[in-house]
Design a protein around this motif. Structure first.
Motif, mmCIF file in Angstrom:
data_model
loop_
_atom_site.group_PDB
_atom_site.id
_atom_site.type_symbol
_atom_site.label_atom_id
_atom_site.label_comp_id
_atom_site.label_asym_id
_atom_site.label_seq_id
_atom_site.Cartn_x
_atom_site.Cartn_y
_atom_site.Cartn_z
ATOM 1 N N ALA A 8 -13.995 5.092 -0.314
ATOM 2 C CA ALA A 8 -13.664 6.520 -0.238
ATOM 3 C C ALA A 8 -14.537 7.380 -1.143
ATOM 4 C CB ALA A 8 -12.195 6.731 -0.604
ATOM 5 N N THR A 12 -7.903 7.849 -1.289
ATOM 6 C CA THR A 12 -8.714 6.873 -2.016
ATOM 7 C C THR A 12 -8.173 5.452 -1.907
ATOM 8 O OG1 THR A 12 -7.479 7.373 -4.026
ATOM 9 C CG2 THR A 12 -9.546 8.562 -3.689
ATOM 10 N N GLU A 13 -7.106 5.283 -1.140
ATOM 11 C CA GLU A 13 -6.620 3.912 -0.924
ATOM 12 C C GLU A 13 -7.560 3.162 0.024
ATOM 13 O OE1 GLU A 13 -2.471 3.369 0.377
ATOM 14 O OE2 GLU A 13 -2.266 2.206 -1.469
ATOM 15 N N VAL A 14 -8.351 3.907 0.773
ATOM 16 C CA VAL A 14 -9.317 3.306 1.687
ATOM 17 C C VAL A 14 -10.562 2.884 0.886
ATOM 18 C CG1 VAL A 14 -10.735 3.681 3.744
ATOM 19 C CG2 VAL A 14 -8.507 4.824 3.530
ATOM 20 N N PRO A 15 -10.944 1.602 0.942
ATOM 21 C CA PRO A 15 -12.148 1.177 0.219
ATOM 22 C C PRO A 15 -13.366 1.985 0.663
ATOM 23 C CG PRO A 15 -10.927 -0.731 1.035
ATOM 24 C CD PRO A 15 -10.282 0.476 1.635
ATOM 25 N N MET A 40 0.826 -1.207 0.000
ATOM 26 C CA MET A 40 0.000 0.000 0.000
ATOM 27 C C MET A 40 0.864 1.262 0.000
ATOM 28 S SD MET A 40 -3.013 -0.996 2.701
ATOM 29 C CE MET A 40 -3.901 0.507 2.377
ATOM 30 N N ILE A 41 0.321 2.316 -0.623
ATOM 31 C CA ILE A 41 1.024 3.592 -0.653
ATOM 32 C C ILE A 41 1.117 4.175 0.756
ATOM 33 C CG2 ILE A 41 1.032 5.912 -1.662
ATOM 34 C CD1 ILE A 41 1.427 3.592 -3.667
ATOM 35 N N ALA A 88 -4.356 10.234 -3.787
ATOM 36 C CA ALA A 88 -4.128 8.785 -3.920
ATOM 37 C C ALA A 88 -4.235 8.078 -2.578
ATOM 38 C CB ALA A 88 -2.758 8.533 -4.552
ATOM 39 N N VAL A 89 -3.737 8.732 -1.540
ATOM 40 C CA VAL A 89 -3.764 8.144 -0.195
ATOM 41 C C VAL A 89 -5.190 8.102 0.355
ATOM 42 C CG1 VAL A 89 -3.213 8.788 2.193
ATOM 43 C CG2 VAL A 89 -1.371 8.515 0.506
#
Lengths: 163, 163
Positions: free
Chosen positions: A48, A43-46, A1-2, A40-41
């Motif tokens: 978002a 939206t890394e959370v499902p 993950m980023i 980007a960070v």
């Protein structure tokens, strides 16, 4: 993950998005030195997509005016790395992306100074229903460390504004 | 570095930017499922600012039309995950950001399907001086793997177009 690379726990970003969800509010970004990393960070959370609208990557100085509506005279007089630019980026993100909150980031990632401003200088703007504020910081480390810290500090500060 | 997390060697992205520099051309992005990651990766290379203009993060479907100029009827008829949307995103990035090249990404990162399209479906659009093309792929893995692969494949394909 980023998020791992940035040094942000997923739970912390998920909590920020949950706070927005509770308030029924959305967020958008206008990023210069981080060039899309904050977005980007987030939206890394499902899931978002119900609170993150999108954003503007305004890497070139003229795009700060063109895409985000930053005052051209301000950019000409002070360059792209200035607290008022961060504030106007945040406001531009909010307005152009139709969000309740805007986060604007401008600064110098390095390795070279920009417009006479040394690497590590970062201005974070936040625009919300109650107006706009700026949080200016001096970050240590190389290009990658400065960008990662800018993402971390911006989201930590934003979480504070939602409390 | 974010590149490490994406699985892209710095030298590969640096070579892509050098190819643009040799051609005297610039690039911009319009990203949906990757939400700024392509732009963040391109600018992780020091000196990127002479060829990377910026981009649009069009996470919400309506922003694909609002910010990047994607046809609203197309979005209404086919949803956001469609080859023609990727092509229009690429063209929108190119035009709105004043770049020679535009890269547009739309797809489903997961974990859930979107507009009836299964996770892993990704359309990559490329608009340049000679017109626009689309490269559609089916990517394996979870949300993070799909996003990372979308970044990798888009930049690898773009490098091929510059050769």
């Amino acid at each position: 993950m980023i998020l791992d690379q940035i040094g942000l726990p997923l739970s912390q970003v998920a909590a920020l998005l949950a706070a927005l969800r509770r308030r029924g509010e959305t967020v958008a970004t206008a990023e210069s030195l981080t060039a899309g990393l904050v977005s980007a960070v987030l939206t890394e959370v499902p899931g978002a997509s119900d609170v993150v609208r999108g954003g503007l990557v305004v890497y070139a100085t003229d795009l700060k005016a063109e895409l985000a509506g930053v005052d051209r005279d301000l950019l000409a007089a002070h360059g792209a790395v200035h607290p008022r630019v961060a504030e106007m980026l945040a406001d531009g993100a909010r307005q152009r992306c139709g969000a309740d909150w805007g986060i604007g980031l401008t600064g110098v990632a390095g390795p070279d100074p920009q417009d006479g401003v040394p690497p590590g200088t970062v201005h974070l703007g936040f625009a919300g229903p109650g107006g706009a504020t700026v949080h200016s910081v001096r970050l240590d480390g190389d290009r990658y460390a400065v960008r990662a810290a800018a993402v971390r500090v911006s989201l930590e500060h934003f979480a504070g504004l939602l409390r």
